[in-house]
Design a protein around this motif. Structure first.
Motif, PDB file in Angstrom:
ATOM      1  N   GLU A   1       0.832  -1.210   0.000  1.00 44.98           N
ATOM      2  CA  GLU A   1       0.000   0.000   0.000  1.00 44.98           C
ATOM      3  C   GLU A   1       0.866   1.259   0.000  1.00 44.98           C
ATOM      4  O   GLU A   1       0.594   2.213  -0.733  1.00 44.98           O
ATOM      5  CB  GLU A   1      -0.912   0.041   1.224  1.00 44.98           C
ATOM      6  CG  GLU A   1      -2.066  -0.910   1.195  1.00 44.98           C
ATOM      7  CD  GLU A   1      -2.863  -0.883   2.481  1.00 44.98           C
ATOM      8  OE1 GLU A   1      -4.104  -0.904   2.391  1.00 44.98           O
ATOM      9  OE2 GLU A   1      -2.258  -0.838   3.577  1.00 44.98           O
ATOM     10  N   VAL A   2       1.897   1.249   0.814  1.00 41.66           N
ATOM     11  CA  VAL A   2       2.780   2.407   0.919  1.00 41.66           C
ATOM     12  C   VAL A   2       3.537   2.621  -0.389  1.00 41.66           C
ATOM     13  O   VAL A   2       3.635   3.747  -0.881  1.00 41.66           O
ATOM     14  CB  VAL A   2       3.761   2.250   2.104  1.00 41.66           C
ATOM     15  CG1 VAL A   2       4.769   3.379   2.133  1.00 41.66           C
ATOM     16  CG2 VAL A   2       2.993   2.176   3.412  1.00 41.66           C
ATOM     17  N   GLU A   3       4.054   1.545  -0.955  1.00 46.56           N
ATOM     18  CA  GLU A   3       4.773   1.662  -2.227  1.00 46.56           C
ATOM     19  C   GLU A   3       3.863   2.202  -3.326  1.00 46.56           C
ATOM     20  O   GLU A   3       4.278   3.007  -4.143  1.00 46.56           O
ATOM     21  CB  GLU A   3       5.367   0.316  -2.623  1.00 46.56           C
ATOM     22  CG  GLU A   3       6.537  -0.067  -1.727  1.00 46.56           C
ATOM     23  CD  GLU A   3       7.064  -1.464  -1.967  1.00 46.56           C
ATOM     24  OE1 GLU A   3       6.336  -2.314  -2.555  1.00 46.56           O
ATOM     25  OE2 GLU A   3       8.205  -1.735  -1.555  1.00 46.56           O
ATOM     26  N   LYS A   4       2.588   1.774  -3.337  1.00 44.83           N
ATOM     27  CA  LYS A   4       1.640   2.275  -4.332  1.00 44.83           C
ATOM     28  C   LYS A   4       1.362   3.759  -4.110  1.00 44.83           C
ATOM     29  O   LYS A   4       1.290   4.526  -5.067  1.00 44.83           O
ATOM     30  CB  LYS A   4       0.340   1.477  -4.277  1.00 44.83           C
ATOM     31  CG  LYS A   4      -0.658   1.913  -5.337  1.00 44.83           C
ATOM     32  CD  LYS A   4      -1.842   1.018  -5.389  1.00 44.83           C
ATOM     33  CE  LYS A   4      -2.875   1.387  -6.406  1.00 44.83           C
ATOM     34  NZ  LYS A   4      -2.842   2.626  -7.087  1.00 44.83           N
ATOM     35  N   LYS A   5       1.198   4.164  -2.857  1.00 50.65           N
ATOM     36  CA  LYS A   5       0.956   5.584  -2.570  1.00 50.65           C
ATOM     37  C   LYS A   5       2.134   6.447  -3.037  1.00 50.65           C
ATOM     38  O   LYS A   5       1.940   7.520  -3.613  1.00 50.65           O
ATOM     39  CB  LYS A   5       0.707   5.809  -1.081  1.00 50.65           C
ATOM     40  CG  LYS A   5      -0.662   5.386  -0.621  1.00 50.65           C
ATOM     41  CD  LYS A   5      -0.882   5.785   0.818  1.00 50.65           C
ATOM     42  CE  LYS A   5      -2.291   5.513   1.254  1.00 50.65           C
ATOM     43  NZ  LYS A   5      -3.281   6.382   0.635  1.00 50.65           N
ATOM     44  N   ILE A   6       3.347   5.985  -2.795  1.00 50.94           N
ATOM     45  CA  ILE A   6       4.538   6.722  -3.218  1.00 50.94           C
ATOM     46  C   ILE A   6       4.583   6.808  -4.740  1.00 50.94           C
ATOM     47  O   ILE A   6       4.804   7.885  -5.304  1.00 50.94           O
ATOM     48  CB  ILE A   6       5.821   6.067  -2.663  1.00 50.94           C
ATOM     49  CG1 ILE A   6       5.886   6.243  -1.148  1.00 50.94           C
ATOM     50  CG2 ILE A   6       7.067   6.655  -3.322  1.00 50.94           C
ATOM     51  CD1 ILE A   6       6.972   5.422  -0.467  1.00 50.94           C
ATOM     52  N   LEU A   7       4.355   5.694  -5.405  1.00 53.14           N
ATOM     53  CA  LEU A   7       4.383   5.651  -6.867  1.00 53.14           C
ATOM     54  C   LEU A   7       3.301   6.550  -7.464  1.00 53.14           C
ATOM     55  O   LEU A   7       3.565   7.322  -8.394  1.00 53.14           O
ATOM     56  CB  LEU A   7       4.207   4.211  -7.343  1.00 53.14           C
ATOM     57  CG  LEU A   7       4.343   3.963  -8.829  1.00 53.14           C
ATOM     58  CD1 LEU A   7       5.741   4.346  -9.308  1.00 53.14           C
ATOM     59  CD2 LEU A   7       4.057   2.513  -9.146  1.00 53.14           C
ATOM     60  N   ASP A   8       2.087   6.468  -6.915  1.00 49.82           N
ATOM     61  CA  ASP A   8       0.989   7.312  -7.412  1.00 49.82           C
ATOM     62  C   ASP A   8       1.315   8.785  -7.223  1.00 49.82           C
ATOM     63  O   ASP A   8       1.030   9.614  -8.109  1.00 49.82           O
ATOM     64  CB  ASP A   8      -0.323   6.974  -6.708  1.00 49.82           C
ATOM     65  CG  ASP A   8      -0.923   5.658  -7.164  1.00 49.82           C
ATOM     66  OD1 ASP A   8      -0.447   5.099  -8.182  1.00 49.82           O
ATOM     67  OD2 ASP A   8      -1.855   5.162  -6.495  1.00 49.82           O
ATOM     68  N   PHE A   9       1.887   9.133  -6.095  1.00 42.14           N
ATOM     69  CA  PHE A   9       2.239  10.529  -5.847  1.00 42.14           C
ATOM     70  C   PHE A   9       3.266  11.014  -6.866  1.00 42.14           C
ATOM     71  O   PHE A   9       3.146  12.100  -7.423  1.00 42.14           O
ATOM     72  CB  PHE A   9       2.799  10.709  -4.427  1.00 42.14           C
ATOM     73  CG  PHE A   9       3.221  12.114  -4.147  1.00 42.14           C
ATOM     74  CD1 PHE A   9       2.289  13.066  -3.771  1.00 42.14           C
ATOM     75  CD2 PHE A   9       4.546  12.499  -4.281  1.00 42.14           C
ATOM     76  CE1 PHE A   9       2.660  14.379  -3.526  1.00 42.14           C
ATOM     77  CE2 PHE A   9       4.935  13.812  -4.028  1.00 42.14           C
ATOM     78  CZ  PHE A   9       3.990  14.749  -3.665  1.00 42.14           C
TER      79      PHE A   9
END
Length: 60
Positions: free
Chosen positions: A46-54
């Protein structure tokens, strides 16, 4: 006939504080402070996806 036990894959969850202080996200600590909520638990994916999306310009 032998039965197989079902293996459960567990994705551990971590608090914002744990993630910000972790070595894995050391270079992203400021970003995590801005993106994550204080009283919520997150999985690593979830955290990696949030970073990537940002970084792609997608903010929820």
């Amino acid at each position: 006939m032998a039965t197989k036990k079902a293996e459960t894959i567990v994705n551990p969850s971590f608090s914002k504080t744990q993630l910000v202080k972790s070595n894995r996200f050391k270079t992203e600590s400021d970003l995590l402070n801005a993106l994550l909520r204080d009283n919520k638990l997150y999985t690593i994916s979830e955290v990696e996806k949030k970073i990537l999306d940002f970084k792609k310009g997608k903010v929820n």
